[in-house]
Design an enzyme around this catalytic site. Structure first.
Site, mmCIF file in Angstrom:
data_model
loop_
_atom_site.group_PDB
_atom_site.id
_atom_site.type_symbol
_atom_site.label_atom_id
_atom_site.label_comp_id
_atom_site.label_asym_id
_atom_site.label_seq_id
_atom_site.Cartn_x
_atom_site.Cartn_y
_atom_site.Cartn_z
ATOM 1 N N ASP A 1 -20.192 43.835 21.940
ATOM 2 C CA ASP A 1 -21.498 44.304 21.479
ATOM 3 C C ASP A 1 -21.431 44.539 19.969
ATOM 4 O O ASP A 1 -20.377 44.381 19.355
ATOM 5 C CB ASP A 1 -21.946 45.543 22.257
ATOM 6 C CG ASP A 1 -21.076 46.764 21.986
ATOM 7 O OD1 ASP A 1 -20.181 46.691 21.123
ATOM 8 O OD2 ASP A 1 -21.293 47.793 22.646
ATOM 9 N N ASP B 1 -24.332 43.508 31.949
ATOM 10 C CA ASP B 1 -23.181 44.393 31.831
ATOM 11 C C ASP B 1 -23.650 45.794 32.170
ATOM 12 O O ASP B 1 -24.822 46.125 31.979
ATOM 13 C CB ASP B 1 -22.621 44.401 30.397
ATOM 14 C CG ASP B 1 -23.427 45.335 29.496
ATOM 15 O OD1 ASP B 1 -24.510 44.910 29.048
ATOM 16 O OD2 ASP B 1 -23.009 46.481 29.275
ATOM 17 N N CYS C 1 -14.774 42.687 52.630
ATOM 18 C CA CYS C 1 -14.376 42.663 51.217
ATOM 19 C C CYS C 1 -12.883 42.339 51.115
ATOM 20 O O CYS C 1 -12.074 42.827 51.892
ATOM 21 C CB CYS C 1 -14.680 44.019 50.587
ATOM 22 S SG CYS C 1 -14.203 44.123 48.851
ATOM 23 N N CYS D 1 -10.942 43.024 48.444
ATOM 24 C CA CYS D 1 -10.289 43.802 47.380
ATOM 25 C C CYS D 1 -9.105 44.594 47.957
ATOM 26 O O CYS D 1 -9.004 44.768 49.168
ATOM 27 C CB CYS D 1 -11.303 44.742 46.730
ATOM 28 S SG CYS D 1 -11.488 46.311 47.581
ATOM 29 N N CYS E 1 -10.016 47.536 50.341
ATOM 30 C CA CYS E 1 -10.522 47.199 51.674
ATOM 31 C C CYS E 1 -9.495 46.475 52.537
ATOM 32 O O CYS E 1 -9.496 46.627 53.753
ATOM 33 C CB CYS E 1 -11.780 46.349 51.547
ATOM 34 S SG CYS E 1 -13.146 47.258 50.816
ATOM 35 N N HIS F 1 -12.625 47.834 43.958
ATOM 36 C CA HIS F 1 -13.607 47.500 44.993
ATOM 37 C C HIS F 1 -14.995 47.274 44.389
ATOM 38 O O HIS F 1 -15.664 46.289 44.708
ATOM 39 C CB HIS F 1 -13.687 48.597 46.054
ATOM 40 C CG HIS F 1 -14.872 48.422 46.954
ATOM 41 N ND1 HIS F 1 -14.897 47.513 47.992
ATOM 42 C CD2 HIS F 1 -16.117 48.972 46.902
ATOM 43 C CE1 HIS F 1 -16.099 47.525 48.553
ATOM 44 N NE2 HIS F 1 -16.866 48.400 47.917
HETATM 45 ZN ZN LIG Z 1 -13.434 46.254 48.733
#
Ligand SMILES: [Zn+2]
Length: 375
Positions: A91, A265, A303, A305, A308, A334
Site C-alpha cells: 500500500d 485485502d 477443510c 488446513c 482441521c 484455518h
Molecule cells: Zn480449516
C-alpha cells in the site's frame, strides 16, 4: 502496460482473470492476506503459501519506519527479507498515516507526520511513497491517496478526491516501469456517485495498470458500499484489474465479486484468528465458547488446513482458553485457508457460469444455521 492482466471468463458482472506479475501468476478474484510488518502475523511464509495464497499485502507505513525501506533494499528486497517468493502488493502508506501517526498535516506536497513508534518526524509525498515501494520491490505499487474521513461534507470529499487524483498523477510519473511490475491508482469520492465517476475518469486519463476503490467499508454499511460499486465498476476499464481496498467479510467479498471486483485485502481473517474466531461455511464460530470444550469433531471436516486435519474443536478451544500461541497459529491458518477456498470456489463458479447460484447458496449457508451449541 507493465503488469499483465487477462480476463478468462465473465458471468454477469463477475470476472475470472489472471494477473501476471514478476513473482508469478495470480488467479483472480483473489484475496490478499495482510502482512503488515513483513509478516502475516502468526504464520510462516510456507504456511501462508500452503493456504493457497500467491499474493500478499505489505504496509509501506510500517516498513518505512521499521526497519526502513533502505535497509530492506540493502538486504535484497521485501520478497527475500520475508522469504516470500510469490507476488507482493504494497500500500502507499497513506491509510496508516491517517489512522496511526500523530500530528499529521496534509498539504499539496504530501503529508507530514510523527511516527507512532518514536515520535520522529517524516514527510510522505507521492514520490517518496513510490520510491519506498520500489525499494521494497513490490510487484504492485499503490499510488498515494488521502483517505477521506467518513462521514465528511461533500465539499471536503470533493477537495480530498481532487488532491488524491493530483497525487495519483505524480505517483504515476515517479513509477519506474519494469516487466511484471505495475502501479494502481485509487478511486475516491466517498459515497457520492458523481465524484466516484469523476475520479475513475481522472485515473483512466492518467493511465495506470489497475484500479483500486478506496474509502469504502469505513462505516457507510454494506448496502451503500454495494451501491457505490454498482455505479463505479462499470466506469472502470474492462481490461484492467479492480481492487476493493480493506474489504472484508466473506459476504462482502461475494457481493463485490458479483459487482465486478477482482482483488481484496483485509486483516479480518488473520486478526480473527488471534481472537479465537473461526470462519466456516456456516458462519463465524468463537472457539472460546464452552460448547466446543468437549467436541471431538474438527472445525470443518472438509477443510484441508492443519487445524482441521489434525485437531478437534475441543483442542482448539483448550488452546484459545489457555492463550496458547498455537491456537492463534492454527486459527489464522484455518481462516486464510477459508478465504482462499472461498475465492477458488468463486473463480470456479464464474468459469461455470453459475455465480448467481453460488452466491444464493453462500447466503443461505451463512445464516447462522450452525448453532454453537450443536457442534
Ligand atoms: Zn480449516
Amino acid at each position: 502496460m507493465t503488469i499483465g492482466f487477462e480476463l478468462l471468463a465473465r458471468d454477469g458482472a463477475a470476472r475470472r482473470g489472471r494477473l501476471a506479475t514478476a513473482h508469478g501468476v495470480v488467479d483472480t478474484p483473489v484475496f490478499m492476506p495482510v502482512g503488515t510488518a513483513a509478516t502475516i502475523k502468526a504464520m510462516t511464509a510456507e504456511g501462508v503459501a500452503a493456504t493457497g495464497a500467491r499474493l500478499v499485502l505489505g504496509n509501506t507505513y510500517h516498513l518505512m519506519l521499521r526497519p526502513g525501506a533502505e535497509r530492506i533494499a540493502a538486504l535484497g528486497g521485501l520478497h527475500k527479507f520475508m522469504n516470500w517468493p510469490h507476488a507482493i502488493l504494497t500500500d502507499s502508506g497513506g491509510f496508516q498515516v491517517m489512522s496511526l501517526a500523530k500530528l499529521r498535516k496534509i498539504g499539496e506536497d504530501g503529508v507530514t507526520f510523527r511516527s507512532h513508534l518514536d515520535g520522529s518526524a517524516h514527510l510522505l509525498t507521492p514520490e517518496r511513497s513510490v520510491e519506498i515501494q520500489h525499494l521494497l520491490g513490490a510487484d504492485v505499487t499503490m499510488a498515494l491517496d488521502e483517505c477521506t474521513p467518513y462521514p465528511s461534507p461533500r465539499e471536503a470529499v470533493e477537495a480530498s478526491m481532487e488532491l488524491s487524483m493530483r497525487w495519483a498523477g505524480r505517483s504515476r510519473r515517479t513509477f519506474v516501469e519494469r516487466p511484471g511490475h505495475g502501479i494502481f491508482g485509487i478511486v475516491q469520492g466517498g459515497v457520492h456517485v458523481d465524484l466516484r465517476l469523476r475520479s475513475a475518469a481522472r485515473l483512466t486519463e492518467i493511465g495506470i495498470d489497475g484500479y483500486a476503490i478506496g474509502g469504502l467499508a469505513v462505516g457507510e454499511g454494506q448496502s451503500v458500499m454495494f451501491e457505490i460499486l454498482d455505479a463505479t465498476a462499470p466506469a472502470l476499464p474492462q481490461d484492467r484489474p479492480r481492487y476493493l481496498m480493506g474489504v472484508g467479510k466473506p459476504a462482502d467479498l461475494v457481493g463485490a465479486v458479483m459487482r465486478g471486483v477482482d482483488m481484496f485485502d483485509c486483516v479480518l481473517p488473520t486478526r480473527s484468528g488471534r481472537t479465537a474466531q473461526a470462519f466456516t461455511r456456516h458462519g463465524v464460530l468463537n472457539l472460546r465458547n464452552a460448547c466446543h470444550g468437549g467436541d471431538p469433531a474438527p472445525l470443518d471436516p472438509e477443510c484441508r488446513c492443519p487445524a482441521c486435519t489434525g485437531h478437534s474443536r475441543a483442542y482448539l478451544h483448550h488452546l484459545c482458553r489457555c492463550g496458547e500461541i498455537l491456537g492463534a497459529m492454527l486459527l489464522t491458518a484455518h481462516n486464510l485457508r477459508y478465504y482462499a477456498d472461498l475465492m477458488a470456489a468463486m473463480r470456479e463458479a464464474i468459469e461455470a457460469g453459475r455465480f448467481a447460484d453460488f452466491a444464493a447458496a453462500f447466503a443461505g449457508a451463512q445464516t447462522g444455521s450452525q448453532q454453537e451449541t450443536g457442534g
